[in-house]
Design a protein around this motif. Structure first.
Motif, PDB file in Angstrom:
ATOM      1  N   LEU A  45       8.316   5.112  -4.838  1.00  0.00           N
ATOM      2  CA  LEU A  45       8.455   5.811  -6.109  1.00  0.00           C
ATOM      3  C   LEU A  45       8.128   4.856  -7.234  1.00  0.00           C
ATOM      4  CD1 LEU A  45      11.864   7.697  -5.723  1.00  0.00           C
ATOM      5  CD2 LEU A  45       9.571   8.659  -5.601  1.00  0.00           C
ATOM      6  N   PHE A  46       7.491   5.388  -8.269  1.00  0.00           N
ATOM      7  CA  PHE A  46       7.310   4.691  -9.538  1.00  0.00           C
ATOM      8  C   PHE A  46       7.614   5.737 -10.592  1.00  0.00           C
ATOM      9  CE2 PHE A  46       4.945   3.052 -13.184  1.00  0.00           C
ATOM     10  CZ  PHE A  46       5.424   1.743 -13.217  1.00  0.00           C
ATOM     11  N   GLY A  47       8.836   5.702 -11.098  1.00  0.00           N
ATOM     12  CA  GLY A  47       9.292   6.800 -11.937  1.00  0.00           C
ATOM     13  C   GLY A  47       9.369   8.038 -11.064  1.00  0.00           C
ATOM     14  N   ASP A  48       8.816   9.135 -11.533  1.00  0.00           N
ATOM     15  CA  ASP A  48       8.825  10.365 -10.747  1.00  0.00           C
ATOM     16  C   ASP A  48       7.581  10.520  -9.872  1.00  0.00           C
ATOM     17  OD1 ASP A  48      11.329  11.075 -11.630  1.00  0.00           O
ATOM     18  OD2 ASP A  48      10.622  12.540 -13.091  1.00  0.00           O
ATOM     19  N   ASP A  49       6.699   9.518  -9.845  1.00  0.00           N
ATOM     20  CA  ASP A  49       5.504   9.564  -8.995  1.00  0.00           C
ATOM     21  C   ASP A  49       5.822   9.038  -7.603  1.00  0.00           C
ATOM     22  OD1 ASP A  49       3.891  10.509 -11.054  1.00  0.00           O
ATOM     23  OD2 ASP A  49       3.191   8.505 -11.605  1.00  0.00           O
ATOM     24  N   ILE A  50       5.313   9.732  -6.594  1.00  0.00           N
ATOM     25  CA  ILE A  50       5.412   9.289  -5.206  1.00  0.00           C
ATOM     26  C   ILE A  50       4.035   8.801  -4.795  1.00  0.00           C
ATOM     27  CG2 ILE A  50       5.821   9.985  -2.814  1.00  0.00           C
ATOM     28  CD1 ILE A  50       7.720  12.150  -3.934  1.00  0.00           C
ATOM     29  N   GLY A  51       3.982   7.600  -4.237  1.00  0.00           N
ATOM     30  CA  GLY A  51       2.716   7.039  -3.788  1.00  0.00           C
ATOM     31  C   GLY A  51       2.763   6.696  -2.322  1.00  0.00           C
ATOM     32  N   VAL A  52       1.604   6.767  -1.676  1.00  0.00           N
ATOM     33  CA  VAL A  52       1.487   6.408  -0.258  1.00  0.00           C
ATOM     34  C   VAL A  52       0.397   5.362  -0.095  1.00  0.00           C
ATOM     35  CG1 VAL A  52       2.352   8.607   0.646  1.00  0.00           C
ATOM     36  CG2 VAL A  52      -0.088   8.336   0.226  1.00  0.00           C
ATOM     37  N   ARG A  53       0.565   4.522   0.902  1.00  0.00           N
ATOM     38  CA  ARG A  53      -0.426   3.500   1.233  1.00  0.00           C
ATOM     39  C   ARG A  53      -1.206   3.981   2.449  1.00  0.00           C
ATOM     40  NH1 ARG A  53       0.788  -2.632   3.392  1.00  0.00           N
ATOM     41  NH2 ARG A  53      -1.376  -3.349   3.366  1.00  0.00           N
ATOM     42  N   LEU A  54      -2.508   4.132   2.263  1.00  0.00           N
ATOM     43  CA  LEU A  54      -3.385   4.552   3.349  1.00  0.00           C
ATOM     44  C   LEU A  54      -4.359   3.423   3.653  1.00  0.00           C
ATOM     45  CD1 LEU A  54      -4.090   8.171   2.072  1.00  0.00           C
ATOM     46  CD2 LEU A  54      -2.486   7.487   3.865  1.00  0.00           C
ATOM     47  N   LEU A  55      -4.603   3.195   4.934  1.00  0.00           N
ATOM     48  CA  LEU A  55      -5.446   2.074   5.342  1.00  0.00           C
ATOM     49  C   LEU A  55      -6.834   2.502   5.806  1.00  0.00           C
ATOM     50  CD1 LEU A  55      -2.759   0.058   7.329  1.00  0.00           C
ATOM     51  CD2 LEU A  55      -3.425  -0.187   4.930  1.00  0.00           C
ATOM     52  N   GLU A  56      -6.988   3.748   6.184  1.00  0.00           N
ATOM     53  CA  GLU A  56      -8.269   4.233   6.702  1.00  0.00           C
ATOM     54  C   GLU A  56      -9.067   4.896   5.583  1.00  0.00           C
ATOM     55  OE1 GLU A  56      -7.363   6.712  10.051  1.00  0.00           O
ATOM     56  OE2 GLU A  56      -6.440   5.048  11.154  1.00  0.00           O
ATOM     57  N   ASP A  57     -10.323   4.484   5.433  1.00  0.00           N
ATOM     58  CA  ASP A  57     -11.184   5.010   4.363  1.00  0.00           C
ATOM     59  C   ASP A  57     -11.266   6.531   4.372  1.00  0.00           C
ATOM     60  OD1 ASP A  57     -11.666   2.418   3.541  1.00  0.00           O
ATOM     61  OD2 ASP A  57     -13.607   2.277   4.552  1.00  0.00           O
ATOM     62  N   GLN A  58     -11.330   7.123   5.553  1.00  0.00           N
ATOM     63  CA  GLN A  58     -11.439   8.578   5.664  1.00  0.00           C
ATOM     64  C   GLN A  58     -10.190   9.259   5.081  1.00  0.00           C
ATOM     65  OE1 GLN A  58     -11.986   9.940   9.680  1.00  0.00           O
ATOM     66  NE2 GLN A  58     -12.509  12.015   9.052  1.00  0.00           N
ATOM     67  N   SER A  59      -9.019   8.709   5.353  1.00  0.00           N
ATOM     68  CA  SER A  59      -7.776   9.270   4.813  1.00  0.00           C
ATOM     69  C   SER A  59      -7.703   9.090   3.300  1.00  0.00           C
ATOM     70  CB  SER A  59      -6.561   8.596   5.464  1.00  0.00           C
ATOM     71  OG  SER A  59      -6.542   8.831   6.840  1.00  0.00           O
ATOM     72  N   VAL A  60      -8.104   7.914   2.826  1.00  0.00           N
ATOM     73  CA  VAL A  60      -8.108   7.645   1.382  1.00  0.00           C
ATOM     74  C   VAL A  60      -8.994   8.658   0.677  1.00  0.00           C
ATOM     75  CG1 VAL A  60      -8.768   5.984  -0.403  1.00  0.00           C
ATOM     76  CG2 VAL A  60      -7.586   5.188   1.658  1.00  0.00           C
ATOM     77  N   ALA A  61     -10.191   8.888   1.219  1.00  0.00           N
ATOM     78  CA  ALA A  61     -11.132   9.836   0.603  1.00  0.00           C
ATOM     79  C   ALA A  61     -10.594  11.264   0.642  1.00  0.00           C
ATOM     80  CB  ALA A  61     -12.492   9.748   1.298  1.00  0.00           C
ATOM     81  N   ALA A  62      -9.982  11.643   1.762  1.00  0.00           N
ATOM     82  CA  ALA A  62      -9.452  13.007   1.885  1.00  0.00           C
ATOM     83  C   ALA A  62      -8.331  13.253   0.879  1.00  0.00           C
ATOM     84  CB  ALA A  62      -8.956  13.247   3.308  1.00  0.00           C
ATOM     85  N   LEU A  63      -7.435  12.290   0.719  1.00  0.00           N
ATOM     86  CA  LEU A  63      -6.342  12.467  -0.236  1.00  0.00           C
ATOM     87  C   LEU A  63      -6.860  12.421  -1.672  1.00  0.00           C
ATOM     88  CD1 LEU A  63      -3.375  12.937  -0.804  1.00  0.00           C
ATOM     89  CD2 LEU A  63      -3.015  10.462  -0.606  1.00  0.00           C
ATOM     90  N   ALA A  64      -7.798  11.527  -1.944  1.00  0.00           N
ATOM     91  CA  ALA A  64      -8.348  11.412  -3.300  1.00  0.00           C
ATOM     92  C   ALA A  64      -9.050  12.695  -3.739  1.00  0.00           C
ATOM     93  CB  ALA A  64      -9.307  10.233  -3.382  1.00  0.00           C
ATOM     94  N   ALA A  65      -9.525  13.486  -2.789  1.00  0.00           N
ATOM     95  CA  ALA A  65     -10.221  14.738  -3.107  1.00  0.00           C
ATOM     96  C   ALA A  65      -9.255  15.858  -3.503  1.00  0.00           C
ATOM     97  CB  ALA A  65     -11.072  15.178  -1.913  1.00  0.00           C
ATOM     98  N   VAL A  66      -7.963  15.654  -3.302  1.00  0.00           N
ATOM     99  CA  VAL A  66      -6.967  16.677  -3.630  1.00  0.00           C
ATOM    100  C   VAL A  66      -6.670  16.626  -5.132  1.00  0.00           C
ATOM    101  CG1 VAL A  66      -4.583  17.413  -3.244  1.00  0.00           C
ATOM    102  CG2 VAL A  66      -5.941  16.534  -1.329  1.00  0.00           C
TER     103      VAL A  66
END
Length: 124
Positions: A45-66
């Protein structure tokens, strides 16, 4: 820099979507919360934001597209490797849970992080 504090509702939501699994623990971090597996942070958490750490480029791209995702952490210095989940997902916890589980799986493959030794106290 002033570090934002999460609301009690967001802290409860975060604890609810972080899975109970071997090696997983939720700990306070700078007034926020972090979820760790084997000593490595996979969500936070950073304030009310929830963040996740992704290591695979495909997952990073898929989440970034949301729509609604973005950088995680302070605006002037976001945390590399982390993506903020859409705030709207607090209304549909299954989506947040899904991505937190992906982060747990990927970060869980990292070697166990060894704690840093405490610095020796200076003699007067």
């Amino acid at each position: 820099m002033q570090i934002p504090r999460p609301s009690e509702d967001v802290k409860a939501f975060f604890r609810a979507v972080v899975p109970s699994a071997p090696g997983v623990e939720v700990k306070p971090m700078f007034g926020n919360l972090g979820a760790f597996v084997n000593g490595n942070m996979f969500a936070g958490l950073f304030g009310d934001d929830i963040g996740v750490r992704l290591l695979e480029d495909q997952s990073v791209a898929a989440l970034a597209a949301v729509p609604g995702t973005g950088p995680f952490g302070p605006a002037e210095r976001p945390m590399g490797g982390y993506t903020a989940l859409p705030a709207a997902w607090r209304e549909s916890p299954e989506q947040a849970s899904e991505w937190i589980a992906v982060a747990l799986e990927q970060v869980g493959r990292l070697p166990v992080k060894q704690p840093k030794p405490r610095a020796a106290k200076k003699q007067a």
